[in-house]
Design a protein around this motif. Structure first.
Motif, PDB file in Angstrom:
ATOM      1  N   LEU A 197       0.841  -1.198   0.000  1.00  0.00           N
ATOM      2  CA  LEU A 197       0.000   0.000   0.000  1.00  0.00           C
ATOM      3  C   LEU A 197       0.879   1.252   0.000  1.00  0.00           C
ATOM      4  O   LEU A 197       1.926   1.276   0.647  1.00  0.00           O
ATOM      5  N   ASP A 198       0.414   2.271  -0.728  1.00  0.00           N
ATOM      6  CA  ASP A 198       1.093   3.570  -0.646  1.00  0.00           C
ATOM      7  C   ASP A 198       1.014   4.072   0.783  1.00  0.00           C
ATOM      8  O   ASP A 198       0.067   3.750   1.491  1.00  0.00           O
ATOM      9  N   ASP A 203      -1.679   4.539   5.973  1.00  0.00           N
ATOM     10  CA  ASP A 203      -2.104   5.358   7.126  1.00  0.00           C
ATOM     11  C   ASP A 203      -3.623   5.270   7.291  1.00  0.00           C
ATOM     12  O   ASP A 203      -4.130   5.098   8.398  1.00  0.00           O
ATOM     13  N   GLU A 204      -4.335   5.395   6.158  1.00  0.00           N
ATOM     14  CA  GLU A 204      -5.800   5.360   6.227  1.00  0.00           C
ATOM     15  C   GLU A 204      -6.301   3.994   6.717  1.00  0.00           C
ATOM     16  O   GLU A 204      -7.237   3.914   7.501  1.00  0.00           O
ATOM     17  N   PHE A 239       0.715   4.225  15.569  1.00  0.00           N
ATOM     18  CA  PHE A 239      -0.747   4.133  15.567  1.00  0.00           C
ATOM     19  C   PHE A 239      -1.302   3.468  16.821  1.00  0.00           C
ATOM     20  O   PHE A 239      -2.471   3.114  16.883  1.00  0.00           O
ATOM     21  N   ASN A 240      -0.412   3.314  17.816  1.00  0.00           N
ATOM     22  CA  ASN A 240      -0.845   2.743  19.079  1.00  0.00           C
ATOM     23  C   ASN A 240      -1.455   1.351  18.914  1.00  0.00           C
ATOM     24  O   ASN A 240      -2.456   1.023  19.555  1.00  0.00           O
ATOM     25  N   LEU A 241      -0.847   0.579  18.045  1.00  0.00           N
ATOM     26  CA  LEU A 241      -1.310  -0.789  17.824  1.00  0.00           C
ATOM     27  C   LEU A 241      -0.311  -1.755  18.474  1.00  0.00           C
ATOM     28  O   LEU A 241       0.870  -1.444  18.608  1.00  0.00           O
ATOM     29  N   LEU A 242      -0.796  -2.913  18.863  1.00  0.00           N
ATOM     30  CA  LEU A 242       0.069  -3.940  19.430  1.00  0.00           C
ATOM     31  C   LEU A 242       0.772  -4.674  18.279  1.00  0.00           C
ATOM     32  O   LEU A 242       0.356  -4.565  17.130  1.00  0.00           O
TER      33      LEU A 242
END
Ligand code: AMP
Ligand code: MN
Ligand code: MN
Ligand code: MN
Length: 280
Positions: A197-198, A203-204, A239-242
């Motif tokens: 992905l670009d 991000d989206e 992104f505050n992801l695990l």
């Protein structure tokens, strides 16, 4: 150090070992915590759990759900799901049903280039649950000499732009995340680098996934180079992801990483298992 592998496949989807054989291999490879994550099916979990219980392996109920997002196929892993949750059970059944129509379409495409009876051939490679996917076509085509191995056969026939590729509409990202979360599980984006992905689109995706309730991304997986693992460990933090770790093992000789045999998570990211205290 605990060896955790949160992504692998059995004969219930497109792996080549039965759930019991998979656990036997996990013992040999000194895996302590294993999630079985078959494509669009939970029917191997009981057998795997039984075998894992006998072997002192902590077993996590998993699944890898096929999703369409903006004309792209994504895979969403669910960890710690309840395999009896009806929305999940019914949702997965409808995806498997869709796979039958797609398989017929793939066979028709292959017929056009003179490859006959591939549907029947692919089904000879499916397991007891009869879930059908491209890997089963790949095994049939390899068996009949169309390429030297499964990897090359994919490149030549089964990926987008090649004669045996059939576009398919899977379920939505929202459905997959809902089914996983509402059944008590945690949703993880599988092998994020593989979608190419670009940056903006990525991000989206991560924002949308978080907003829907998604929890983690795979950082260590067979599809990532070392550089991509580092990149995605930074994305996880941003992104505050695990962060998750999984081999995506499909079978001896077909996979880049064996069960549990891969690098640890880079420092700085928070493991998806960070609060599974009761398990260890
Ligand atoms: P499906 O869900 O039926 O479209 O099949 C996806 C599966 O095919 C993946 O989980 C992999 O096991 C396998 N696969 C996809 N692309 C490749 C590739 N380029 N080489 C080898 N296996 C692949
Ligand atoms: Mn697969
Ligand atoms: Mn996948
Ligand atoms: Mn997988």
């Amino acid at each position: 150090m605990i060896n955790i592998d949160l992504h692998c496949h059995s004969t219930v989807s497109d792996g080549s070992l039965t759930p019991t054989q998979l656990i036997a291999r996990a013992i040999l490879r000194k895996v302590n915590v294993l999630a079985l994550t078959d494509h669009d099916s939970v029917s191997g979990l009981n057998e795997a759990r039984l075998a894992a219980n006998c072997a002192n392996i902590i077993f996590i109920n998993g699944v890898e759900i096929s999703v369409s997002w903006r004309n792209q196929t994504l895979h969403i892993v669910g960890l710690g799901i309840n395999p009896e949750y009806s929305m999940l059970v019914e949702g997965l059944a409808s995806i498997r049903y869709g796979r039958i129509a797609r398989a017929q379409e793939i066979a028709m495409q292959l017929e056009k280039i003179g490859i006959h009876d591939s549907l029947k051939g692919a089904y000879t490679h499916t397991g007891e649950g009869r879930l059908i996917g491209r890997t089963h076509f790949a095994r049939f085509l390899t068996e009949h000499g169309y390429a030297k191995d499964v990897k090359s056969v994919f490149k030549k026939y089964l990926v987008e732009g090649k004669p045996g590729y059939a576009p398919h509409q899977w379920t939505s990202l929202r459905n997959a995340v809902d089914w996983i979360c509402n059944s008590g599980g945690r949703a993880v984006i599988a092998h994020p680098a593989r979608y190419r992905l670009d940056k903006n689109v990525l991000d989206e995706l991560l924002l949308e996934f978080s907003a829907l309730g998604g929890a983690a991304i795979e950082v260590i997986t067979a599809s990532h180079t070392q550089k991509q693992s580092l990149l995605f460990s930074r994305y996880a933090q941003k992104f505050n992801l695990l962060a998750s770790r999984g081999s995506d093992f499909h079978g001896p000789g077909e996979s880049y990483f064996d069960l549990g045999q891969m690098p640890d998570l880079p420092t700085g990211c928070r493991p998806v298992w960070h609060d599974w205290n009761n398990l260890f």
